[in-house]
Enzyme design. Structure first.
Site, PDB file in Angstrom:
ATOM      1  N   ASP A  79      52.418  18.519  17.169  1.00  0.00           N
ATOM      2  CA  ASP A  79      52.082  18.233  18.570  1.00  0.00           C
ATOM      3  C   ASP A  79      50.606  18.562  18.765  1.00  0.00           C
ATOM      4  OD1 ASP A  79      51.761  18.127  21.322  1.00  0.00           O
ATOM      5  OD2 ASP A  79      53.646  19.157  21.760  1.00  0.00           O
ATOM      6  N   VAL A  80      49.767  17.540  18.870  1.00  0.00           N
ATOM      7  CA  VAL A  80      48.327  17.771  18.930  1.00  0.00           C
ATOM      8  C   VAL A  80      47.886  18.456  20.212  1.00  0.00           C
ATOM      9  CG1 VAL A  80      47.786  15.881  17.352  1.00  0.00           C
ATOM     10  CG2 VAL A  80      47.862  15.435  19.827  1.00  0.00           C
ATOM     11  N   TYR A 189      46.336   8.585  33.770  1.00  0.00           N
ATOM     12  CA  TYR A 189      46.064   7.817  32.557  1.00  0.00           C
ATOM     13  C   TYR A 189      44.638   7.286  32.568  1.00  0.00           C
ATOM     14  CZ  TYR A 189      46.733   4.351  28.841  1.00  0.00           C
ATOM     15  OH  TYR A 189      46.620   3.614  27.688  1.00  0.00           O
ATOM     16  N   LYS A 193      41.722   8.541  29.996  1.00  0.00           N
ATOM     17  CA  LYS A 193      41.133   7.598  29.040  1.00  0.00           C
ATOM     18  C   LYS A 193      39.624   7.450  29.260  1.00  0.00           C
ATOM     19  CE  LYS A 193      44.681   6.515  26.504  1.00  0.00           C
ATOM     20  NZ  LYS A 193      44.695   6.805  25.056  1.00  0.00           N
TER      21      LYS A 193
END
Length: 299
Positions: A79-80, A189, A193
């Site tokens: 899990d990064v 989101y 991003k």
């Protein structure tokens, strides 16, 4: 006038030996995803591939596909979002393959639900895409946790190793059209991003002296499991009555509009561009926020 459809790259396309002797680490490497397709093609081109994801069954399927074709790869469930897991994935890659040359950071989410679990819109409404005035803390922090904190953790671990090795390298980060334009109804989101592009450009500046190139790819609709999950949510929210939104103002890229079947991008199309950016042919490219979006941001 009749239109002419553009044929996407085949899943079987590859450039022989392009990455021979190179080690590539891919986060978000589940089968069917952009990361998974990139890992499969890179292995076909000679890379040793470290495949990382939280979806263990789908991750295993990617590695099985690579090995079945004679490639070299291993799977690591990680899990990064957790710095220790990001450090562990790089350490394991170096332990197995002796170093790290290339990285694709493709792990990411469109909402705050777990991509490893089935969707339940009623239960998880507080974690789903939202405009700012209705956004919950849980949704906001979950999306940022995966999309930018996870990417930072990954890049930090990767860059530490690449700098220490002293032989350069290349990294590609997955952005989105939502990194270049706004995206209606999904504030976390879009903001996360945009942060990916900022982090990419900052890294390009800081690591050029080390011979490390860092770029991002920013796609529109791509036929992946994550996009399929998003469409299920759109259908559900419309069935609930929707509400005032600009989401329908623009829904297709230029190439999608022109195509007779109105197809989106394929993950193999994105993989082809990503591998170009990781290859020596892109030696003069760094700091890009490349719009791999079929012309979405051109109009």
């Amino acid at each position: 006038m009749t239109s002419t459809d553009i044929t996407p790259p085949s899943a079987d396309d590859f450039t022989p030996a392009r990455f021979a002797g190179k080690t590539l680490l891919v986060t978000g490497a589940a089968i069917g995803s952009i990361g998974g397709c990139t890992a499969i093609r890179a292995a076909r081109e000679g890379a040793r591939v470290a495949c990382i994801d939280i979806k263990e069954a789908e991750l295993s399927a990617t590695v099985q596909a690579i090995r079945a074709a004679g490639g070299e790869a291993f799977a690591l469930a990680a899990d990064v979002r957790l710095p220790a897991d990001a450090d562990r994935m790089v350490a394991e890659t170096v332990s197995r393959y002796g170093g790290l040359d290339l990285a694709l950071n493709a792990a990411g989410v469109m909402d705050g639900t777990s991509p490893a679990q089935p969707q339940n819109f009623e239960r998880d409404r507080h974690l789903l895409p939202s405009r700012i005035h209705t956004a919950t803390d849980e949704y906001w922090h979950a999306v940022f946790g995966a999309n930018i904190h996870g990417m930072f953790n990954s890049m930090r671990a990767q860059l530490r190793r690449m700098v220490d090795q002293g032989r350069g390298g290349a990294i590609v980060n997955i952005g989105s059209i939502a990194a270049i334009t706004g995206l209606p109804g999904n504030c976390a989101y879009s903001a996360s991003k945009h942060a990916v592009v900022g982090l990419t450009r900052n890294a390009a500046i800081d690591y050029a002296p080390y011979g490390i190139r860092v770029n991002s790819v920013n796609m529109a609709q791509t036929d992946t499991p994550m996009v399929a999950r998003a469409y299920e949510f759109v259908k559900w929210i419309m069935a609930q009555g929707g509400g005032a939104s600009m989401a329908g103002a623009k829904s297709q890229s230029l190439l999608q509009i022109a195509d007779s079947g109105h197809r989106g991008s394929t993950p193999w199309e994105q993989a082809a561009i990503i591998l170009f950016l990781l290859s020596g042919d892109a030696a003069n490219l760094t700091g890009l926020a490349m719009a791999t979006d079929g012309g979405w941001t051109a109009y």
